[in-house]
Design a protein around this motif. Structure first.
Motif, PDB file in Angstrom:
ATOM      1  N   GLN A  65       0.828  -1.209   0.000  1.00 13.40           N
ATOM      2  CA  GLN A  65       0.000   0.000   0.000  1.00 13.40           C
ATOM      3  C   GLN A  65       0.861   1.258   0.000  1.00 13.40           C
ATOM      4  O   GLN A  65       0.545   2.240  -0.676  1.00 13.40           O
ATOM      5  CB  GLN A  65      -0.919  -0.013   1.223  1.00 13.40           C
ATOM      6  CG  GLN A  65      -2.014  -1.062   1.154  1.00 13.40           C
ATOM      7  CD  GLN A  65      -2.791  -1.188   2.452  1.00 13.40           C
ATOM      8  OE1 GLN A  65      -2.354  -0.730   3.511  1.00 13.40           O
ATOM      9  NE2 GLN A  65      -3.949  -1.841   2.387  1.00 13.40           N
ATOM     10  N   ALA A  66       1.958   1.219   0.755  1.00 11.92           N
ATOM     11  CA  ALA A  66       2.861   2.381   0.820  1.00 11.92           C
ATOM     12  C   ALA A  66       3.501   2.651  -0.536  1.00 11.92           C
ATOM     13  O   ALA A  66       3.644   3.806  -0.949  1.00 11.92           O
ATOM     14  CB  ALA A  66       3.940   2.137   1.876  1.00 11.92           C
ATOM     15  N   MET A  67       3.863   1.598  -1.249  1.00 14.44           N
ATOM     16  CA  MET A  67       4.442   1.770  -2.579  1.00 14.44           C
ATOM     17  C   MET A  67       3.429   2.387  -3.537  1.00 14.44           C
ATOM     18  O   MET A  67       3.758   3.264  -4.333  1.00 14.44           O
ATOM     19  CB  MET A  67       4.938   0.421  -3.112  1.00 14.44           C
ATOM     20  CG  MET A  67       6.141  -0.116  -2.373  1.00 14.44           C
ATOM     21  SD  MET A  67       6.677  -1.738  -2.980  1.00 14.44           S
ATOM     22  CE  MET A  67       7.241  -1.319  -4.624  1.00 14.44           C
ATOM     23  N   LEU A  68       2.181   1.932  -3.443  1.00  7.72           N
ATOM     24  CA  LEU A  68       1.132   2.483  -4.304  1.00  7.72           C
ATOM     25  C   LEU A  68       0.908   3.964  -4.023  1.00  7.72           C
ATOM     26  O   LEU A  68       0.654   4.757  -4.936  1.00  7.72           O
ATOM     27  CB  LEU A  68      -0.166   1.706  -4.104  1.00  7.72           C
ATOM     28  CG  LEU A  68      -0.183   0.269  -4.646  1.00  7.72           C
ATOM     29  CD1 LEU A  68      -1.395  -0.485  -4.121  1.00  7.72           C
ATOM     30  CD2 LEU A  68      -0.174   0.262  -6.167  1.00  7.72           C
ATOM     31  N   LYS A  69       1.020   4.351  -2.754  1.00  5.40           N
ATOM     32  CA  LYS A  69       0.812   5.756  -2.375  1.00  5.40           C
ATOM     33  C   LYS A  69       2.005   6.626  -2.739  1.00  5.40           C
ATOM     34  O   LYS A  69       1.858   7.794  -3.099  1.00  5.40           O
ATOM     35  CB  LYS A  69       0.560   5.852  -0.868  1.00  5.40           C
ATOM     36  CG  LYS A  69      -0.756   5.265  -0.409  1.00  5.40           C
ATOM     37  CD  LYS A  69      -0.863   5.315   1.115  1.00  5.40           C
ATOM     38  CE  LYS A  69      -2.136   4.652   1.615  1.00  5.40           C
ATOM     39  NZ  LYS A  69      -2.197   4.607   3.092  1.00  5.40           N
ATOM     40  N   THR A 113       9.956   6.597  -0.832  1.00  8.50           N
ATOM     41  CA  THR A 113       9.203   5.341  -0.774  1.00  8.50           C
ATOM     42  C   THR A 113       9.552   4.565   0.488  1.00  8.50           C
ATOM     43  O   THR A 113       8.667   4.022   1.166  1.00  8.50           O
ATOM     44  CB  THR A 113       9.492   4.498  -2.032  1.00  8.50           C
ATOM     45  OG1 THR A 113       9.179   5.270  -3.196  1.00  8.50           O
ATOM     46  CG2 THR A 113       8.657   3.229  -2.034  1.00  8.50           C
ATOM     47  N   ILE A 114      10.838   4.503   0.822  1.00 15.04           N
ATOM     48  CA  ILE A 114      11.267   3.815   2.045  1.00 15.04           C
ATOM     49  C   ILE A 114      10.611   4.447   3.269  1.00 15.04           C
ATOM     50  O   ILE A 114      10.086   3.746   4.141  1.00 15.04           O
ATOM     51  CB  ILE A 114      12.805   3.862   2.184  1.00 15.04           C
ATOM     52  CG1 ILE A 114      13.465   2.969   1.134  1.00 15.04           C
ATOM     53  CG2 ILE A 114      13.233   3.416   3.590  1.00 15.04           C
ATOM     54  CD1 ILE A 114      14.974   3.117   1.077  1.00 15.04           C
ATOM     55  N   ASP A 119       6.762   4.234   7.706  1.00 14.53           N
ATOM     56  CA  ASP A 119       5.653   4.885   8.413  1.00 14.53           C
ATOM     57  C   ASP A 119       4.411   3.992   8.423  1.00 14.53           C
ATOM     58  O   ASP A 119       3.738   3.856   9.454  1.00 14.53           O
ATOM     59  CB  ASP A 119       5.314   6.228   7.749  1.00 14.53           C
ATOM     60  CG  ASP A 119       6.355   7.305   8.041  1.00 14.53           C
ATOM     61  OD1 ASP A 119       7.197   7.098   8.939  1.00 14.53           O
ATOM     62  OD2 ASP A 119       6.347   8.341   7.350  1.00 14.53           O
ATOM     63  N   GLU A 120       4.109   3.384   7.267  1.00 14.82           N
ATOM     64  CA  GLU A 120       2.899   2.573   7.138  1.00 14.82           C
ATOM     65  C   GLU A 120       2.935   1.348   8.052  1.00 14.82           C
ATOM     66  O   GLU A 120       1.918   0.953   8.615  1.00 14.82           O
ATOM     67  CB  GLU A 120       2.713   2.126   5.676  1.00 14.82           C
ATOM     68  CG  GLU A 120       2.243   3.212   4.739  1.00 14.82           C
ATOM     69  CD  GLU A 120       0.761   3.515   4.850  1.00 14.82           C
ATOM     70  OE1 GLU A 120      -0.030   2.591   5.070  1.00 14.82           O
ATOM     71  OE2 GLU A 120       0.397   4.693   4.716  1.00 14.82           O
TER      72      GLU A 120
END
Length: 198
Positions: A65-69, A113-114, A119-120
């Motif tokens: 999900q974090a990568m998509l955001k 991204t990292i 954070d996620e």
């Protein structure tokens, strides 16, 4: 996550992007780079062993999900299985941009991204997770494709180079830990073929 590529679909996406890079009309004064990024979650087995597989599954889900955001809609994003993720970026730079500046621009995208991933996954229910990653990338420019055929050999080379760079990042982490230090994920992003002074 159905919005993420598998290893097979990422390979197909890479092939398409290489053809695009090969034949695209570059804007005057610009040049295009194709970047394959490999993300490995550090010590993911420890998360599973300590907190259980449900928590581990949630970490994987939130990483995707974090990568998509974080990444652009046109960027490729993949979960290969287990703790391995990937991304594919097309980056445009000025024609005279030095390699060091290109690396800084790419690393800036990866660092964001990292940070988003960390954070996620930092809170899974009541569980606090400190997740680091080993990240490496391989870089291909349009000029490199002039005398090369986009075939399985080239595809495998690009994918393998990104994986090897991520492994170098992991080696740096282990070496730093053995010295009694720690190097955050953002500080050990490795480009394939790049010697890091650490």
């Amino acid at each position: 996550n159905p919005l993420l590529d598998t290893r097979g679909s990422m390979t197909n996406r890479l092939r398409e992007h290489l053809h695009l890079l090969q034949y695209i009309d570059t804007k005057p004064g610009k040049r295009n780079c194709l970047v394959k990024v490999a993300f490995d979650l550090d010590d993911f087995r420890t998360v599973n062993n300590k907190h259980g597989h449900l928590t581990g599954d949630e970490v994987l889900k939130k990483t995707g999900q974090a990568m998509l955001k974080s990444l652009r809609p046109e960027d490729g994003k993949a979960h290969y299985g287990g703790d391995e993720f990937g991304a594919l970026l097309m980056v445009e730079v000025d024609k005279d941009t030095a390699q060091e500046e290109i690396d800084e621009q790419i690393k800036g995208i990866i660092q964001r991204t990292i940070t988003k991933i960390k954070d996620e996954v930092s809170s899974i229910g009541d569980i606090k997770i400190t997740q680091e990653l080993s990240v490496g990338y391989s870089l291909v420019e349009k000029e490199e494709l002039q005398d090369r055929e986009v075939d399985d050999t080239l595809i495998t080379e690009i994918l393998s180079n990104a994986d090897a760079a991520a492994k170098s990042s992991k080696i740096i982490r282990i070496a730093e830990e053995n010295r009694g230090h720690g190097k955050k994920s953002e500080q050990r992003i490795v480009r394939f073929g790049q010697m890091l002074d650490y």
